[in-house]
Design a protein around this motif. Structure first.
Motif, mmCIF file in Angstrom:
data_model
loop_
_atom_site.group_PDB
_atom_site.id
_atom_site.type_symbol
_atom_site.label_atom_id
_atom_site.label_comp_id
_atom_site.label_asym_id
_atom_site.label_seq_id
_atom_site.Cartn_x
_atom_site.Cartn_y
_atom_site.Cartn_z
ATOM 1 N N ARG A 19 0.719 -1.187 0.015
ATOM 2 C CA ARG A 19 0.050 0.065 0.102
ATOM 3 C C ARG A 19 0.853 1.440 0.037
ATOM 4 O O ARG A 19 1.801 1.152 0.415
ATOM 5 N N ALA A 20 0.425 2.326 -0.569
ATOM 6 C CA ALA A 20 1.448 3.453 -0.746
ATOM 7 C C ALA A 20 0.368 4.911 -0.929
ATOM 8 O O ALA A 20 -0.774 4.586 -1.027
ATOM 9 N N THR A 21 1.127 5.921 -0.559
ATOM 10 C CA THR A 21 0.493 7.067 -0.675
ATOM 11 C C THR A 21 0.856 7.947 -1.887
ATOM 12 O O THR A 21 0.008 8.725 -2.288
ATOM 13 N N ILE A 22 1.852 7.371 -2.694
ATOM 14 C CA ILE A 22 2.245 8.115 -4.004
ATOM 15 C C ILE A 22 2.858 6.952 -4.652
ATOM 16 O O ILE A 22 3.618 6.136 -4.144
ATOM 17 N N VAL A 23 2.912 6.920 -5.981
ATOM 18 C CA VAL A 23 3.763 6.257 -6.855
ATOM 19 C C VAL A 23 3.976 7.396 -8.186
ATOM 20 O O VAL A 23 3.313 7.750 -8.536
ATOM 21 N N VAL A 24 5.265 7.008 -8.074
ATOM 22 C CA VAL A 24 5.931 8.051 -9.475
ATOM 23 C C VAL A 24 6.783 7.082 -10.330
ATOM 24 O O VAL A 24 7.553 6.253 -9.974
ATOM 25 N N ALA A 25 6.167 7.151 -11.803
ATOM 26 C CA ALA A 25 6.628 6.218 -12.808
ATOM 27 C C ALA A 25 7.037 7.193 -13.891
ATOM 28 O O ALA A 25 6.350 8.312 -14.280
ATOM 29 N N LYS A 26 7.817 6.520 -14.765
ATOM 30 C CA LYS A 26 8.237 7.328 -16.049
ATOM 31 C C LYS A 26 7.482 6.478 -17.239
ATOM 32 O O LYS A 26 7.708 5.432 -17.643
ATOM 33 N N THR A 27 6.548 6.999 -17.870
ATOM 34 C CA THR A 27 5.847 6.802 -19.024
ATOM 35 C C THR A 27 6.594 7.161 -20.200
ATOM 36 O O THR A 27 7.719 7.823 -20.086
#
Length: 139
Positions: A19-27
């Motif tokens: 479970r997370a509060t934010i996810v950052v990924a590169k599209t």
């Protein structure tokens, strides 16, 4: 507290489930940050790291090396489906370094032989190896 459920799946099975509060990924179009209550979306992922700020820690971030794939966001669930993915703690750095060296040799040979297909494959292999090495440094 609003939160996300994050799953990373490869052909070898489940790599990550927290479970997370934010996810950052590169599209393939740039970086994207996902917070709870995000609108549904499906995006292709680039070969890069995914950062997950978990709900069980104010400061801890999990880093995952993802080699392309897709990310679907729906109803506070993020599903990442990738050909391969590794958490920072699971990366064999010496193996990644050897893969990097192999890819660099393959690039040089492909340039000498003017083989564009081989050059493209070797460039992707190099990018994957560098991604794994970079993610491993976050441990």
């Amino acid at each position: 507290m609003d939160c996300l459920t994050v799953n990373v799946v490869t052909p070898n099975g489940l790599v990550y489930d927290h479970r997370a509060t934010i996810v950052v990924a590169k599209t393939t179009d740039g970086e994207i940050g996902i917070l709870p209550k995000h609108a549904p979306i499906i995006v292709p992922l680039a070969i890069d790291e995914v950062r997950v700020k978990r709900t069980d820690s104010d400061t801890h971030v999990d880093w995952i090396a993802v080699n392309g794939g897709i990310m679907e966001v729906r109803d506070d669930v993020i599903s990442i489906i990738a050909d391969s993915a590794e958490r920072e703690r699971d990366i064999d750095v010496s193996r990644a370094e050897r893969a990097k060296q192999r890819a660099e040799r393959m690039i040089q040979e492909a340039k000498e032989n003017a083989n564009t297909d081989e050059l493209r494959r070797a460039t992707v292999a190099l990018h994957r190896a560098i991604n794994r090495i970079n993610v491993s440094k976050h441990t």
